[in-house]
Scaffold this motif. Structure first.
Motif, PDB file in Angstrom:
ATOM      1  N   VAL A 181     -43.404 110.157  43.452  1.00 18.26           N
ATOM      2  CA  VAL A 181     -42.398 109.465  44.254  1.00 18.26           C
ATOM      3  C   VAL A 181     -42.585 107.954  44.174  1.00 18.26           C
ATOM      4  O   VAL A 181     -41.618 107.197  44.021  1.00 18.26           O
ATOM      5  CB  VAL A 181     -42.458 109.945  45.722  1.00 18.26           C
ATOM      6  N   ASN A 182     -43.820 107.495  44.233  1.00 17.14           N
ATOM      7  CA  ASN A 182     -44.071 106.059  44.177  1.00 17.14           C
ATOM      8  C   ASN A 182     -43.747 105.476  42.807  1.00 17.14           C
ATOM      9  O   ASN A 182     -43.319 104.315  42.712  1.00 17.14           O
ATOM     10  CB  ASN A 182     -45.529 105.762  44.537  1.00 17.14           C
ATOM     11  N   VAL A 183     -43.957 106.251  41.737  1.00 19.10           N
ATOM     12  CA  VAL A 183     -43.580 105.774  40.400  1.00 19.10           C
ATOM     13  C   VAL A 183     -42.073 105.548  40.328  1.00 19.10           C
ATOM     14  O   VAL A 183     -41.597 104.500  39.864  1.00 19.10           O
ATOM     15  CB  VAL A 183     -44.036 106.769  39.321  1.00 19.10           C
ATOM     16  N   ALA A 196     -32.811 108.759  48.998  1.00 16.46           N
ATOM     17  CA  ALA A 196     -32.006 109.604  48.113  1.00 16.46           C
ATOM     18  C   ALA A 196     -32.877 110.617  47.380  1.00 16.46           C
ATOM     19  O   ALA A 196     -32.467 111.755  47.153  1.00 16.46           O
ATOM     20  CB  ALA A 196     -31.241 108.740  47.113  1.00 16.46           C
ATOM     21  N   LEU A 197     -34.082 110.216  47.004  1.00 18.64           N
ATOM     22  CA  LEU A 197     -34.980 111.101  46.273  1.00 18.64           C
ATOM     23  C   LEU A 197     -35.472 112.242  47.157  1.00 18.64           C
ATOM     24  O   LEU A 197     -35.520 113.403  46.732  1.00 18.64           O
ATOM     25  CB  LEU A 197     -36.165 110.303  45.739  1.00 18.64           C
ATOM     26  N   LEU A 198     -35.831 111.936  48.396  1.00 21.24           N
ATOM     27  CA  LEU A 198     -36.402 112.943  49.283  1.00 21.24           C
ATOM     28  C   LEU A 198     -35.345 113.771  50.008  1.00 21.24           C
ATOM     29  O   LEU A 198     -35.540 114.969  50.232  1.00 21.24           O
ATOM     30  CB  LEU A 198     -37.322 112.280  50.309  1.00 21.24           C
ATOM     31  N   TYR A 199     -34.225 113.147  50.379  1.00 19.44           N
ATOM     32  CA  TYR A 199     -33.236 113.830  51.206  1.00 19.44           C
ATOM     33  C   TYR A 199     -31.897 114.072  50.510  1.00 19.44           C
ATOM     34  O   TYR A 199     -31.027 114.715  51.089  1.00 19.44           O
ATOM     35  CB  TYR A 199     -32.998 113.042  52.495  1.00 19.44           C
ATOM     36  N   GLY A 200     -31.709 113.538  49.309  1.00 20.75           N
ATOM     37  CA  GLY A 200     -30.472 113.791  48.572  1.00 20.75           C
ATOM     38  C   GLY A 200     -29.434 112.704  48.708  1.00 20.75           C
ATOM     39  O   GLY A 200     -28.599 112.532  47.816  1.00 20.75           O
ATOM     40  N   ASN A 201     -29.418 111.978  49.801  1.00 21.44           N
ATOM     41  CA  ASN A 201     -28.471 110.879  50.014  1.00 21.44           C
ATOM     42  C   ASN A 201     -29.179 109.713  50.687  1.00 21.44           C
ATOM     43  O   ASN A 201     -30.118 109.907  51.464  1.00 21.44           O
ATOM     44  CB  ASN A 201     -27.304 111.303  50.911  1.00 21.44           C
ATOM     45  N   ALA A 202     -28.712 108.514  50.366  1.00 21.35           N
ATOM     46  CA  ALA A 202     -29.149 107.303  51.052  1.00 21.35           C
ATOM     47  C   ALA A 202     -27.894 106.554  51.490  1.00 21.35           C
ATOM     48  O   ALA A 202     -27.004 106.296  50.673  1.00 21.35           O
ATOM     49  CB  ALA A 202     -30.010 106.430  50.145  1.00 21.35           C
ATOM     50  N   PHE A 203     -27.828 106.232  52.772  1.00 18.74           N
ATOM     51  CA  PHE A 203     -26.639 105.591  53.332  1.00 18.74           C
ATOM     52  C   PHE A 203     -26.969 104.194  53.826  1.00 18.74           C
ATOM     53  O   PHE A 203     -28.065 103.939  54.334  1.00 18.74           O
ATOM     54  CB  PHE A 203     -26.085 106.418  54.497  1.00 18.74           C
ATOM     55  N   ALA A 204     -25.992 103.293  53.677  1.00 16.56           N
ATOM     56  CA  ALA A 204     -26.107 101.945  54.224  1.00 16.56           C
ATOM     57  C   ALA A 204     -24.731 101.516  54.731  1.00 16.56           C
ATOM     58  O   ALA A 204     -23.710 101.768  54.072  1.00 16.56           O
ATOM     59  CB  ALA A 204     -26.614 100.956  53.173  1.00 16.56           C
ATOM     60  N   PHE A 205     -24.733 100.879  55.899  1.00 18.68           N
ATOM     61  CA  PHE A 205     -23.487 100.362  56.468  1.00 18.68           C
ATOM     62  C   PHE A 205     -23.187  99.001  55.867  1.00 18.68           C
ATOM     63  O   PHE A 205     -24.054  98.125  55.811  1.00 18.68           O
ATOM     64  CB  PHE A 205     -23.605 100.245  57.983  1.00 18.68           C
ATOM     65  N   LYS A 206     -21.970  98.825  55.398  1.00 22.90           N
ATOM     66  CA  LYS A 206     -21.547  97.567  54.785  1.00 22.90           C
ATOM     67  C   LYS A 206     -20.992  96.635  55.870  1.00 22.90           C
ATOM     68  O   LYS A 206     -19.898  96.866  56.393  1.00 22.90           O
ATOM     69  CB  LYS A 206     -20.488  97.825  53.706  1.00 22.90           C
ATOM     70  N   VAL A 207     -21.749  95.607  56.194  1.00 22.09           N
ATOM     71  CA  VAL A 207     -21.304  94.640  57.205  1.00 22.09           C
ATOM     72  C   VAL A 207     -20.184  93.799  56.597  1.00 22.09           C
ATOM     73  O   VAL A 207     -20.377  93.130  55.577  1.00 22.09           O
ATOM     74  CB  VAL A 207     -22.467  93.735  57.646  1.00 22.09           C
ATOM     75  N   PRO A 208     -18.987  93.854  57.186  1.00 19.14           N
ATOM     76  CA  PRO A 208     -17.853  93.138  56.568  1.00 19.14           C
ATOM     77  C   PRO A 208     -18.005  91.628  56.650  1.00 19.14           C
ATOM     78  O   PRO A 208     -18.572  91.085  57.600  1.00 19.14           O
ATOM     79  CB  PRO A 208     -16.648  93.630  57.375  1.00 19.14           C
ATOM     80  N   GLY A 209     -17.487  90.956  55.623  1.00 19.68           N
ATOM     81  CA  GLY A 209     -17.482  89.497  55.562  1.00 19.68           C
ATOM     82  C   GLY A 209     -16.179  89.000  54.978  1.00 19.68           C
ATOM     83  O   GLY A 209     -15.292  89.789  54.612  1.00 19.68           O
ATOM     84  N   ILE A 210     -16.049  87.706  54.849  1.00 13.09           N
ATOM     85  CA  ILE A 210     -14.798  87.117  54.364  1.00 13.09           C
ATOM     86  C   ILE A 210     -14.566  87.470  52.897  1.00 13.09           C
ATOM     87  O   ILE A 210     -13.464  87.845  52.495  1.00 13.09           O
ATOM     88  CB  ILE A 210     -14.831  85.588  54.560  1.00 13.09           C
ATOM     89  N   ARG A 211     -15.612  87.393  52.082  1.00 13.61           N
ATOM     90  CA  ARG A 211     -15.475  87.641  50.640  1.00 13.61           C
ATOM     91  C   ARG A 211     -15.984  89.029  50.247  1.00 13.61           C
ATOM     92  O   ARG A 211     -16.232  89.292  49.085  1.00 13.61           O
ATOM     93  CB  ARG A 211     -16.235  86.570  49.859  1.00 13.61           C
ATOM     94  N   GLY A 212     -16.125  89.908  51.212  1.00 20.76           N
ATOM     95  CA  GLY A 212     -16.646  91.230  50.942  1.00 20.76           C
ATOM     96  C   GLY A 212     -17.853  91.507  51.815  1.00 20.76           C
ATOM     97  O   GLY A 212     -18.145  90.764  52.761  1.00 20.76           O
ATOM     98  N   PRO A 213     -18.587  92.575  51.552  1.00 19.15           N
ATOM     99  CA  PRO A 213     -19.756  92.895  52.380  1.00 19.15           C
ATOM    100  C   PRO A 213     -20.780  91.760  52.364  1.00 19.15           C
ATOM    101  O   PRO A 213     -21.139  91.243  51.312  1.00 19.15           O
ATOM    102  CB  PRO A 213     -20.326  94.148  51.703  1.00 19.15           C
ATOM    103  N   GLY A 248     -39.979 114.990  37.190  1.00 16.91           N
ATOM    104  CA  GLY A 248     -39.653 114.500  35.861  1.00 16.91           C
ATOM    105  C   GLY A 248     -40.505 113.344  35.392  1.00 16.91           C
ATOM    106  O   GLY A 248     -40.257 112.793  34.315  1.00 16.91           O
ATOM    107  N   VAL A 249     -41.512 112.940  36.166  1.00 16.67           N
ATOM    108  CA  VAL A 249     -42.387 111.849  35.754  1.00 16.67           C
ATOM    109  C   VAL A 249     -43.348 112.361  34.678  1.00 16.67           C
ATOM    110  O   VAL A 249     -43.935 113.432  34.838  1.00 16.67           O
ATOM    111  CB  VAL A 249     -43.177 111.292  36.959  1.00 16.67           C
TER     112      VAL A 249
END
Length: 427
Positions: free
Chosen positions: A78-80, A134-151, A308-309
Motif C-alpha cells: 500500500v505504501n509503495v 480509493a485503494l482500500l475502500y474503492g472510492n475517494a471523494f472530495a468536495f469541490k469548493v466553488p470559486g470564480i474561475r472554478g474549484p 500487483g506490486v
C-alpha cells in the motif's frame, strides 16, 4: 428495557451465551440486523474494528484498515502505491494548434494539482491520501469548493460516510453524513470521485480491504499462531542423557560450564564437555514449526497478489536486484500503476476542467522519474538524444538539461541543435 435492549433488541429468553470471539461473525453474517444482544460478545477484542467499518472473514477475524496495515506485506504494498502516486508530478498541459505543448501554469487547476489543493494539505499529502482511500475502500471523494474561475479547493470526504444513489432517470447524488451536523446531499458536479478499477455497478468501487479480507484474516491468524509459539514454546539446543545418575560434583561442574562459558550470544554453537558418560543429542526445529513458517510465507505472497506490486519491491526475494531497477520501475508502472494513472487523469479532466477546455487542456502524470536507469544509462541516452557532428539527434541541449533539473545554457546555446556545430566549425 435498558439501553442495550433499545440498541440491539430484547434478548431471547433461552438464547445461549455466545462463545468468545463468535459474536461479531454472527452479527456480520446477519447483515447487521441484530435480533438479540445475547448473540453479540461486547468484550470481543475485534468489536471496535467491526464498528469502524471492518469486514469479517471466514477465518473469524474482522479485517479493518488498522488491522490490515499491521500486516507487513500489505503495509509495504500500500505504501509503495500510495507513496508513488503522491510523489509523481501531475501536470496540466495545453496543446497548441501545431501540436506543441506547454504546462498550463496560468490555469487555476494547475494550482490545485501542483501548489495547494486545500489549506490543510500539500499536493503530495492530498494525492497520497486520496489514493489510499480509493485503494482500500474503492472510492475517494472530495468536495469541490466553488470559486470564480472554478474549484478553489478540494476537501477530502470520508468514503465510509458517503453513499452514491442513482434515481430511475440514471441521475446521481452523493449523500454525505458528517461526524457533526445534518446530512448533506451533493450533486455529481460538486464531488471529485476517484474510483477504483473494480466495481459491480460502475458507481461504487471495491477496495482491497473487501477483496483481500480472507487473505488478510488468514495472515493475521498465522502471525498470531507464530507469536504464541514464540511466547509459550520452549526452545532448547539439545538434551544430555545419562544411563544412571550424575554425581553432585558433576552436576555443579556442568552448571558452571553453562553459566560461565556457554551463556550469551557470543557462545552460540559451542558444545559442552560431557560428564561421566553423558550422551549429547541436539534438537532442531520440528516439522510443525517448519510448516508454520511456510504458511506465513504463503500468506504473505497471497496478500501481495491483490496489490500487483512486484515481488522485489515487497522485500520477498533475497537476491540483489540493483542492476534491474529500471525494469522494476517499468513493471511497477505497467502492471500496477498505469490503471491508477488513467483513473486520475480522467477524473481530473472530467471534474475540474470545463467541457470546452478539454479540447486543448489535458492532465498527465510524469512517470519518467521511475524509469531513470543508472547515471551511465542516462548519459548514453542523453548523448544519443542530443546528437552531435555527424549524428542526428531529436532533443535540444536545454531539453535534456530540463530532464536533469538543470537550468538552460546561457546565451541560448542550448536552443540550437548539437549537429549545427558542425556547420559552424567548417565555416
Amino acid at each position: 428495557m435498558g439501553w442495550l435492549d433499545r440498541l440491539f433488541g430484547a434478548p431471547a429468553p433461552d438464547a445461549p451465551v455466545p462463545a468468545e470471539g463468535a459474536g461479531i461473525a454472527r452479527l456480520a453474517q446477519g447483515g447487521g440486523a441484530v435480533q438479540a444482544y445475547s448473540t453479540i460478545n461486547l468484550r470481543d477484542e475485534h468489536l471496535p474494528d467491526f464498528l469502524r467499518g471492518g469486514m469479517t472473514s471466514k477465518a473469524g477475524r474482522t479485517v479493518s484498515e488498522y488491522s490490515a496495515m499491521r500486516n507487513a506485506t500489505f503495509n509495504r504494498a500500500v505504501n509503495v502505491i500510495v507513496g508513488t502516486i503522491g510523489m509523481l508530478p501531475l501536470n496540466l498541459f495545453r496543446r497548441g494548434a501545431d501540436n506543441s505543448r506547454e504546462k498550463a501554469t496560468d490555469h487555476p487547476v494547475h494550482r490545485l494539482l501542483r501548489v495547494q489543493p486545500n489549506p490543510a494539505q500539500t499536493p503530495y499529502q492530498f494525492k497520497s491520501f486520496m489514493q489510499g482511500r480509493a485503494l482500500l475502500y474503492g472510492n475517494a471523494f472530495a468536495f469541490k469548493v466553488p470559486g470564480i474561475r472554478g474549484p478553489q479547493a478540494l476537501w477530502p470526504l470520508d468514503p465510509l460516510r458517503v453513499t452514491i444513489e442513482q434515481a430511475d432517470d440514471f441521475s446521481l447524488q452523493y449523500r454525505y453524513r458528517p461526524k457533526t451536523g445534518g446530512e448533506r446531499i451533493y450533486k455529481p458536479s460538486e464531488i471529485f470521485d476517484l474510483r477504483g478499477p473494480w466495481s459491480e455497478d460502475g458507481l461504487r468501487g471495491h477496495g482491497l480491504l473487501r477483496m483481500a479480507a480472507e487473505a488478510l484474516g488468514l495472515a493475521e491468524i498465522t502471525d498470531e499462531a507464530a507469536a504464541r509459539l514464540l511466547r509459550n514454546g520452549a526452545y532448547v539446543g539439545g538434551v544430555l542423557e545419562h544411563p544412571k545418575q550424575l554425581s553432585e560434583a558433576a552436576i555443579e561442574r556442568l552448571k558452571h560450564q553453562f553459566q560461565d562459558g556457554y551463556a550469551g550470544v557470543e557462545n552460540t554453537g559451542r558444545w559442552i564437555v560431557a560428564e561421566e558418560g553423558l550422551t549429547a543429542k541436539p534438537l532442531g526445529a520440528s516439522g510443525r514449526d517448519a510448516e508454520g513458517l511456510a504458511q506465513r510465507k504463503h500468506q504473505a505472497e497471497e496478500v501481495s497478489r491483490f496489490t500487483g506490486v512486484p515481488r522485489p519491491l515487497l522485500m520477498f526475494d533475497e537476491t540483489s536486484w540493483g542492476t534491474g531497477i529500471e525494469q522494476l520501475g517499468l513493471s511497477l508502472i505497467t502492471y500496477c500503476l498505469m490503471p491508477w494513472f488513467v483513473a486520475w487523469e480522467e477524473v481530473v479532466a472530467r471534474s475540474l476542467l470545463k467541457e470546452s477546455e478539454r479540447e486543448t487542456l489535458y492532465v498527465k502524470f510524469n512517470e519518467g522519474a521511475l524509469l531513470r536507469g543508472s547515471l551511465k544509462d542516462q548519459a548514453e541516452f542523453l548523448s544519443k538524444a542530443i546528437g552531435g557532428p555527424g549524428q542526428g539527434g531529436w532533443m535540444l541541449a536545454d531539453e535534456a538539461r530540463e530532464l536533469m533539473d538543470m537550468n538552460p545554457m546561457e546565451g541560448g546555446v542550448g536552443q540550437r541543435p548539437a549537429w549545427s556545430n558542425e556547420v559552424t566549425d567548417n565555416a
